[in-house]
Design an enzyme around this catalytic site. Structure first.
Site, PDB file in Angstrom:
ATOM      1  N   HIS A 266     -24.249  -4.847  33.857  1.00 29.41           N
ATOM      2  CA  HIS A 266     -24.461  -4.560  32.436  1.00 29.41           C
ATOM      3  C   HIS A 266     -23.714  -3.317  31.981  1.00 29.41           C
ATOM      4  CE1 HIS A 266     -27.476  -7.648  32.651  1.00 29.41           C
ATOM      5  NE2 HIS A 266     -28.187  -6.944  33.496  1.00 29.41           N
ATOM      6  N   ARG A 324     -23.736   8.464  19.342  1.00 29.25           N
ATOM      7  CA  ARG A 324     -22.932   9.460  20.052  1.00 29.25           C
ATOM      8  C   ARG A 324     -21.497   8.964  20.146  1.00 29.25           C
ATOM      9  NH1 ARG A 324     -22.242   6.537  24.655  1.00 29.25           N
ATOM     10  NH2 ARG A 324     -24.011   5.349  25.454  1.00 29.25           N
TER      11      ARG A 324
END
Length: 721
Positions: A266, A324
């Site tokens: 992932h 971010r």
């Protein structure tokens, strides 16, 4: 800026800073602008160096931080002021970081990615201390950091979401019931955090409980919160994300999309922009939805809105927003020519975005295609388990305007087992996607790392894969193309001969030499060396099942005269000569009709016992790929010395902590049955039985124990025994 890499210097591209006249700061805005003159970088590795590079370019003083394991790291020496935080986990110590920022007059903190970058509490404490947090507001971090809450906001903003359960009832029975209602397969995902941690794909109800427990443990360990959500798992998805930027005046931009579908565990390893095989109307729709997502939470600064794109239906769904800067932000910088870190600073100072959406799109349409490959210390052949150790040799691709390398390591540094094992990011740009893929393949051929196992050869095979080259990607690409991507390469006779020669000449290779070239033709060996010598090797990546032995390759070398050798291996014999260049570490061997050239890297590790080979692998970089060959002890030596191998033992694949033990002595286990769960670098790995019908004789270590790499964990015996 010049980044030093051993004896070489690599010029890294510096993205342009664009200031549009029509978007220049207005007089009425000037009161809200606070120019930043000093920044504390609250991160490590390549992102700390990356932020420092832009800050230095614009005259902003920087302060860096490091921990005990990072005391010799490159980022710790990248600025004139750097402070030791202490223990491994101290990059998360909010109080200590804020105190350092205040004590040393830092006006702002750049959190990079990971660690405190998406921590709303830290952003609030920065504001309370009068320090600018270079990132979005705490409320935006809260709204988008809570995956359940973010789905509610997106639905209200008209951004499509994946069907799933995002409720507050976290009981196992409720979650299992919702999974049944959604229909398997489902995805369990940590409500907070990202990076693939706390995420599990569940194929059936029978494995839901174990997967839920594992996801919760990993989420708590990584984010301090074990809440999860359950969503429908789309079987042929692509991961498409949009880089957004917004200022405090309500302006928002989409700086194009990135396709990040090539993933393992992932986590992304190849990212590109623009996304291949994507209809332009869908592309513009995704951009618009990403801007709507940012505006819904009054976003400020750099963010990434991530979508799942269903290859089967052509529909896309909101997945999450990372509040971010992303690891893969250089891809966007390559296709826009912009410096996103400088944009972050400008927004934090209170300035307006310097371009319009139309201007951004003009730049995207004129700058071609970019791809990023993440270079990791990990072993793809063993489930991508992380590796660590000293970088014995690093050779970088040739620098150009279209090749950029962001790294936190140089030759001689150590990749720590305490942190993420990423060594570098290799980013290339081409006029077309085909051009970019070709450039990436060539750059990976030139990229050499010896020491820890890396994924470089695996990335090469991805580039050579037909479906990838043609843009047919999905998040399940690696398992779907397993046979192609994990094909075993056996060492050729030429490779084995060069390994034998490097063993024979290891003392010469590792010792200082004044001449640029040492000719084996002129080397006068002692009389004892004129006798035939046998060398035995095994490939370093072979992991035989209990009860079986690795393949041993024998090479016989006989010096017929100074510089002239008769060699035999794999049933073939050759008369050869060789030349070694110690400056480039290149061994060239002249066979009867061919010339074979390899870069040979060996460590200084040698055995003190006669007949016992060195435990250090030999690294060979050849046109056919890289090989790691380990000296092997032939069976007759083991018998003569009275040594035995524990063929029925399962060893730890890396330095790790034992989280869970699922078997006990006396249990009969099936092939692939779960035995233990280990944790390294905040990632859980399940250790499974390597064979059928084995009896667990003993468990060597228990839950909570910390062990090194290659340590015995489980000992088996055959059922009939």
């Amino acid at each position: 800026m010049l980044v030093k890499h051993g004896a070489r210097r690599l010029r890294t591209s510096a993205p342009a800073i664009i200031r549009s006249k029509q978007n220049s700061t207005r007089a009425s805005d000037s009161a809200g602008i606070k120019p930043l003159e000093s920044i504390l970088i609250a991160n490590r590795g390549e992102i700390a160096i990356r932020v420092n590079r832009t800050a230095a370019k614009h005259g902003i003083r920087t302060t860096t931080l490091y921990t005990d394991p990072d005391a010799a790291a490159q980022h710790a020496h990248s600025s004139s002021r750097s402070f030791n935080l202490g223990q491994t986990s101290e990059y998360l110590n909010q109080a200590k970081i804020l105190a350092l920022a205040k004590d040393h007059g830092c006006q702002a903190i750049h959190p990079g990615y990971g660690f405190l970058s998406e921590n709303a509490d830290f952003a609030r404490k920065c504001a309370e201390a009068g320090i600018t947090f270079i990132g979005p507001s705490p409320s935006a971090i809260d709204d988008m950091g809570d995956k359940a809450r973010s789905k509610e906001i997106m639905n209200a903003a008209g951004v499509p979401c994946v069907p799933g359960y995002h409720g507050s009832d976290q009981s196992e029975s409720k979650l299992a019931s919702e999974a049944e209602s959604i229909g398997y397969p489902v995805l369990i995902k940590a409500v907070r955090g990202g990076g693939g941690k706390g995420m599990r794909i569940v194929q059936s109800a029978g494995e839901f409980s174990d997967m839920l427990s594992s996801a919760r443990r990993e989420a708590m360990n990584s984010f301090g919160n074990d809440e999860v959500l359950v969503e429908k798992y789309i079987t042929t998805p692509r991961h498409i994300e949009v880089q957004v930027f917004a200022d405090k005046y309500g302006n928002s931009l989409a700086l194009g999309e990135r396709d990040c579908s090539i993933q393992r565990r992932h986590q992304k390893i190849l990212e590109e922009s623009p996304a291949p095989e994507l209809d332009d109307s869908i592309r513009k729709d995704i951009w618009q939805k990403a801007r709507a997502a940012a505006e819904a939470v009054k976003y400020e600064g750099a963010g990434t809105v991530e979508f799942i794109f269903d290859n089967d239906t052509g529909k896309f769904y909101f997945m999450e927003m990372n509040t971010r800067l992303q690891v893969e932000h250089p891809v966007t910088e390559m296709v826009t020519g912009l410096d996103l870190v400088q944009w972050q600073t400008m927004v934090a100072e209170g300035r307006r975005l310097p371009l319009t959406q139309d201007e951004v799109e003009e730049r995207i349409n004129s700058r071609g295609h970019a791809i990023e490959a993440r270079i990791y210390a990990e072993n793809p052949d063993k489930g991508f388990i992380p590796d660590s150790g000293k970088l014995l040799h690093v050779r970088l691709p040739a620098a150009s305007d279209d090749i950029r390398i962001d790294t936190g390591f140089i030759e001689g540094d150590t990749v720590s087992s305490h942190y993420d094992p990423m060594i570098a990011k290799l980013i290339v740009r081409g006029e077309t996607r085909e051009d970019a893929v070709r450039k990436l393949a060539v750059a990976l051929e030139e990229y050499e790392v010896a020491g820890p196992v890396t994924n470089i050869d695996f990335l090469k095979r991805c580039c050579e894969s037909k479906d990838f080259a043609e843009g047919r990607v999905e998040t399940g690409y690696i398992p779907k193309h397993h046979d192609e991507l994990f094909s075993k390469r056996q060492p050729t006779p030429e490779v084995l001969v060069q390994a034998a020669l490097s063993s024979l000449l290891q003392s010469q290779i590792s010792s200082p030499v004044s001449d640029s070239t040492t000719s084996l033709l002129s080397w006068s060996a002692p009389q004892s060396n004129l006798q035939s010598r046998r060398f035995h090797f095994r490939t370093d990546d072979e992991d035989p099942a209990p009860g079986s032995s690795p393949t041993i390759y024998e090479v016989e070398v006989q010096q017929r005269a100074p510089g002239s050798y008769q060699v035999s291996t794999l049933g073939q014999s050759y008369t050869i000569s060789s030349t070694f260049n110690p400056l480039t570490k290149t061994l060239t061997t002249y066979f009867p009709h061919t010339r074979h050239t390899s870069r040979i890297i060996t460590s200084d590790s040698t055995s003190s016992e006669p007949g016992i080979p060195s435990s250090a692998p030999i690294h060979l970089f050849t046109p056919q790929g890289s090989f790691r060959l380990q000296s092997a002890t032939p069976s007759w030596v083991a018998k003569a010395l009275g040594t035995t191998e524990k063929a029925n033992s399962l060893l730890s694949p890396m330095p790790c902590k034992i989280l869970r033990v699922d078997v006990k002595p006396g249990d009969v286990v099936k092939k692939d049955q779960m035995l233990l769960v280990i944790e390294s670098m905040k990632m859980e790995t399940v250790i499974r039985s390597p064979g059928e019908g084995l009896v667990v004789r003993r468990i060597v270590h228990g839950e909570g124990d910390v062990v090194g790499s290659g340590v015995e964990l489980v000992e088996f015996e055959e059922v009939e025994q």
